[in-house]
Design a protein around this motif. Structure first.
Motif, PDB file in Angstrom:
ATOM      1  N   GLY A   1       0.814  -1.205   0.000  1.00 23.59           N
ATOM      2  CA  GLY A   1       0.000   0.000   0.000  1.00 23.59           C
ATOM      3  C   GLY A   1       0.846   1.251   0.000  1.00 23.59           C
ATOM      4  O   GLY A   1       2.061   1.189  -0.089  1.00 23.59           O
ATOM      5  N   GLY A   2       0.207   2.370   0.105  1.00 22.41           N
ATOM      6  CA  GLY A   2       0.909   3.642   0.033  1.00 22.41           C
ATOM      7  C   GLY A   2       1.046   4.069  -1.411  1.00 22.41           C
ATOM      8  O   GLY A   2       0.847   3.292  -2.331  1.00 22.41           O
ATOM      9  N   CYS A   3       1.401   5.299  -1.629  1.00 22.18           N
ATOM     10  CA  CYS A   3       1.433   5.831  -2.993  1.00 22.18           C
ATOM     11  C   CYS A   3       2.605   5.309  -3.818  1.00 22.18           C
ATOM     12  O   CYS A   3       2.626   5.478  -5.020  1.00 22.18           O
ATOM     13  N   SER A   4       3.573   4.648  -3.193  1.00 20.76           N
ATOM     14  CA  SER A   4       4.711   4.106  -3.950  1.00 20.76           C
ATOM     15  C   SER A   4       4.747   2.579  -3.955  1.00 20.76           C
ATOM     16  O   SER A   4       5.712   1.995  -4.428  1.00 20.76           O
ATOM     17  N   GLY A   5       3.734   1.934  -3.390  1.00 19.76           N
ATOM     18  CA  GLY A   5       3.673   0.475  -3.440  1.00 19.76           C
ATOM     19  C   GLY A   5       3.784  -0.209  -2.093  1.00 19.76           C
ATOM     20  O   GLY A   5       3.137  -1.211  -1.849  1.00 19.76           O
ATOM     21  N   MET A   6       4.635   0.281  -1.210  1.00 20.90           N
ATOM     22  CA  MET A   6       4.792  -0.282   0.131  1.00 20.90           C
ATOM     23  C   MET A   6       4.865   0.872   1.118  1.00 20.90           C
ATOM     24  O   MET A   6       5.401   1.928   0.807  1.00 20.90           O
ATOM     25  N   SER A   7       4.331   0.653   2.308  1.00 19.19           N
ATOM     26  CA  SER A   7       4.416   1.701   3.324  1.00 19.19           C
ATOM     27  C   SER A   7       5.049   1.145   4.599  1.00 19.19           C
ATOM     28  O   SER A   7       4.997  -0.045   4.870  1.00 19.19           O
ATOM     29  N   TYR A   8       5.664   2.051   5.322  1.00 19.65           N
ATOM     30  CA  TYR A   8       6.344   1.694   6.565  1.00 19.65           C
ATOM     31  C   TYR A   8       5.338   1.567   7.695  1.00 19.65           C
ATOM     32  O   TYR A   8       4.356   2.307   7.765  1.00 19.65           O
ATOM     33  N   LEU A   9       5.618   0.632   8.603  1.00 22.91           N
ATOM     34  CA  LEU A   9       4.851   0.471   9.830  1.00 22.91           C
ATOM     35  C   LEU A   9       5.798   0.688  10.999  1.00 22.91           C
ATOM     36  O   LEU A   9       6.954   0.261  10.955  1.00 22.91           O
ATOM     37  N   MET A  10       5.296   1.324  12.040  1.00 15.41           N
ATOM     38  CA  MET A  10       6.103   1.552  13.224  1.00 15.41           C
ATOM     39  C   MET A  10       5.154   1.742  14.397  1.00 15.41           C
ATOM     40  O   MET A  10       4.286   2.613  14.357  1.00 15.41           O
ATOM     41  N   ASP A  11       5.295   0.882  15.424  1.00 16.36           N
ATOM     42  CA  ASP A  11       4.416   0.985  16.577  1.00 16.36           C
ATOM     43  C   ASP A  11       5.075   0.321  17.778  1.00 16.36           C
ATOM     44  O   ASP A  11       5.929  -0.558  17.633  1.00 16.36           O
ATOM     45  N   PHE A  12       4.673   0.746  18.949  1.00 17.32           N
ATOM     46  CA  PHE A  12       5.161   0.120  20.163  1.00 17.32           C
ATOM     47  C   PHE A  12       4.458  -1.204  20.376  1.00 17.32           C
ATOM     48  O   PHE A  12       3.301  -1.383  19.975  1.00 17.32           O
TER      49      PHE A  12
END
Length: 118
Positions: A42-53
């Protein structure tokens, strides 16, 4: 028990500013947490970053774990294929501030810096 990778072999790198901000945000949660970093389609370039505690009890035996003086960054192996060598930085600038991802594996990134393509 999951073993953390020695500091000289970290696959995900944090700047001092990013580490300070992550520790500040974690301390506001009021409990000992690790940071999970990953990717999703997903995201506008194909992959998106995930970051969470995440609670350290959720670290899986096949996760990559990087120790920053007692604070752990965790990444699943599939995401690590796309993130190895990632530099996570932080800026408190009013425009363009926040966490920035510098990914040596990305051949394109979006304008917001939160997604990429490989």
């Amino acid at each position: 028990m999951v073993q953390a990778v020695p500091s000289q072999q970290r696959g995900i790198l944090l700047s001092e500013a990013a580490l300070r901000q992550v520790l500040f945000l974690r301390d506001r949660q009021g409990k000992d947490l690790c940071l999970r970093v990953g990717v999703r389609q997903g995201g506008c370039s194909g992959m998106s970053y995930l970051m969470d505690f995440e609670d350290p009890s959720k670290i899986r035996s096949d996760d990559e774990v990087y120790d920053y003086d007692g604070f752990k960054i965790v990444c699943d192996r599939k995401s690590m294929l796309y993130l190895y060598g990632l530099m996570l930085d932080y800026s408190d600038a009013m425009i363009g501030g926040g966490f920035q991802f510098t990914n040596p594996n990305a051949n394109q990134t979006c304008g917001c810096g939160k997604s990429f393509g490989v």
